[in-house]
Write an enzyme that holds these catalytic residues in place. Structure first.
Site, PDB file in Angstrom:
ATOM      1  N   ASP A 243       0.961  -1.196  -0.035  1.00 30.73           N
ATOM      2  CA  ASP A 243       0.076  -0.151  -0.093  1.00 30.73           C
ATOM      3  C   ASP A 243       0.756   1.121  -0.121  1.00 30.73           C
ATOM      4  OD1 ASP A 243      -3.218   0.618   1.074  1.00 30.73           O
ATOM      5  OD2 ASP A 243      -1.745   2.279   1.160  1.00 30.73           O
ATOM      6  N   ILE A 244       0.383   2.178  -0.621  1.00 32.39           N
ATOM      7  CA  ILE A 244       1.349   3.217  -1.038  1.00 32.39           C
ATOM      8  C   ILE A 244       1.172   4.318   0.251  1.00 32.39           C
ATOM      9  CG2 ILE A 244      -0.472   4.842  -2.009  1.00 32.39           C
ATOM     10  CD1 ILE A 244       1.541   5.660  -4.212  1.00 32.39           C
TER      11      ILE A 244
ATOM     12  N   HIS B  93     -10.441  -5.326  -3.423  1.00 30.41           N
ATOM     13  CA  HIS B  93      -8.886  -5.647  -2.811  1.00 30.41           C
ATOM     14  C   HIS B  93      -8.954  -5.802  -1.214  1.00 30.41           C
ATOM     15  CE1 HIS B  93      -9.872  -1.025  -2.539  1.00 30.41           C
ATOM     16  NE2 HIS B  93      -9.225  -1.133  -1.690  1.00 30.41           N
ATOM     17  N   MET B  94      -7.981  -6.751  -0.744  1.00 31.32           N
ATOM     18  CA  MET B  94      -7.969  -7.203   0.511  1.00 31.32           C
ATOM     19  C   MET B  94      -6.763  -6.310   0.964  1.00 31.32           C
ATOM     20  SD  MET B  94      -9.076 -11.204   0.182  1.00 31.32           S
ATOM     21  CE  MET B  94     -10.787 -11.760  -0.594  1.00 31.32           C
ATOM     22  N   HIS B  95      -6.916  -5.521   2.340  1.00 30.35           N
ATOM     23  CA  HIS B  95      -5.987  -5.224   2.741  1.00 30.35           C
ATOM     24  C   HIS B  95      -5.433  -6.295   3.732  1.00 30.35           C
ATOM     25  CE1 HIS B  95      -6.646  -0.799   2.278  1.00 30.35           C
ATOM     26  NE2 HIS B  95      -7.942  -1.420   1.740  1.00 30.35           N
TER      27      HIS B  95
ATOM     28  N   ASN C 269     -12.856  -3.096   2.417  1.00 36.21           N
ATOM     29  CA  ASN C 269     -13.688  -1.819   2.593  1.00 36.21           C
ATOM     30  C   ASN C 269     -14.840  -2.045   1.313  1.00 36.21           C
ATOM     31  OD1 ASN C 269     -12.610  -0.736   4.824  1.00 36.21           O
ATOM     32  ND2 ASN C 269     -10.999   0.327   3.425  1.00 36.21           N
TER      33      ASN C 269
HETATM   34  P1  AMP Z   1      -9.723   1.467   0.013  1.00 34.37           P
HETATM   35  O1  AMP Z   1     -10.072   2.623   1.009  1.00 34.37           O
HETATM   36  O2  AMP Z   1     -10.109   0.044   0.682  1.00 34.37           O
HETATM   37  O3  AMP Z   1     -10.326   1.482  -1.230  1.00 34.37           O
HETATM   38  O4  AMP Z   1      -8.284   1.498   0.034  1.00 34.37           O
HETATM   39  C1  AMP Z   1      -7.487   1.968  -1.154  1.00 34.37           C
HETATM   40  C2  AMP Z   1      -5.997   1.888  -0.692  1.00 34.37           C
HETATM   41  O5  AMP Z   1      -5.408   2.017  -2.026  1.00 34.37           O
HETATM   42  C3  AMP Z   1      -5.468   2.828   0.240  1.00 34.37           C
HETATM   43  O6  AMP Z   1      -4.923   2.290   1.307  1.00 34.37           O
HETATM   44  C4  AMP Z   1      -4.638   3.591  -0.636  1.00 34.37           C
HETATM   45  O7  AMP Z   1      -3.330   3.892   0.411  1.00 34.37           O
HETATM   46  C5  AMP Z   1      -4.024   2.537  -1.787  1.00 34.37           C
HETATM   47  N1  AMP Z   1      -3.520   3.000  -2.693  1.00 34.37           N
HETATM   48  C6  AMP Z   1      -3.883   4.241  -3.597  1.00 34.37           C
HETATM   49  N2  AMP Z   1      -3.234   4.290  -4.599  1.00 34.37           N
HETATM   50  C7  AMP Z   1      -2.329   3.287  -4.508  1.00 34.37           C
HETATM   51  C8  AMP Z   1      -1.081   2.890  -5.362  1.00 34.37           C
HETATM   52  N3  AMP Z   1      -0.849   3.727  -6.694  1.00 34.37           N
HETATM   53  N4  AMP Z   1      -0.260   1.847  -5.007  1.00 34.37           N
HETATM   54  C9  AMP Z   1      -0.487   1.245  -3.837  1.00 34.37           C
HETATM   55  N5  AMP Z   1      -1.574   1.553  -3.058  1.00 34.37           N
HETATM   56  C10 AMP Z   1      -2.349   2.623  -3.569  1.00 34.37           C
END
Ligand code: AMP
Ligand code: ZN
Length: 112
Positions: free
Chosen positions: A30-31, A99-101, A86
């Site tokens: 995650d970025i 996506h799964m965190h 989420n």
């Molecule tokens: P969500 O709130 O579950 O949709 O989480 C989206 C996640 O994607 C967040 O934790 C962001 O930090 C992450 N994210 C957004 N852009 C990127 C990227 N280019 N590379 C890696 N993670 C990202």
């Protein structure tokens, strides 16, 4: 889904810090990490969220769930890990590609 960020990462059009990939999923850091280890696992196939799942996705979802603990072990998370999905704006979803965190290690946040 040409304007989907995670589809672009899957396609290699946007760089990501990849830690694992196979024929069904891609995993990258995650970025904006919320813990020492914070990975995102995405299916290669575009699915917007859990709300859009059908029985045709059963195989990939099972694969994702079974791959998570393997990844956690590879990341050194021997004591366990947290998984978050989420769903929808009300669930805090920002990227509408399922996506799964996977979170763990130091600074693991609480809920809320
Ligand atoms: P969500 O709130 O579950 O949709 O989480 C989206 C996640 O994607 C967040 O934790 C962001 O930090 C992450 N994210 C957004 N852009 C990127 C990227 N280019 N590379 C890696 N993670 C990202
Ligand atoms: Zn997508």
């Amino acid at each position: 889904m040409t304007d989907c960020l995670f589809c672009k990462i899957v396609a290699g059009e946007i760089p990501a810090d990849k830690v694992y990939e196979d024929d069904q999923v891609l995993v990258f850091k995650d970025i904006n990490p919320h813990a020492e280890v914070h990975l995102l696992m995405v299916p290669r196939l575009h699915v917007a969220s859990l709300n859009e799942l059908t029985t045709q996705h059963d195989g990939v979802i099972a694969h994702m769930m079974r791959t998570l603990p393997q990844l956690a072990r590879q990341q050194g998370l021997k004591d366990g890990f947290r998984t978050i999905i989420n769903t929808g704006k009300g669930g805090g979803q920002v990227i509408f590609h399922l996506h799964m965190h996977l979170l763990g290690g130091k600074n693991l946040p609480g809920f809320g």
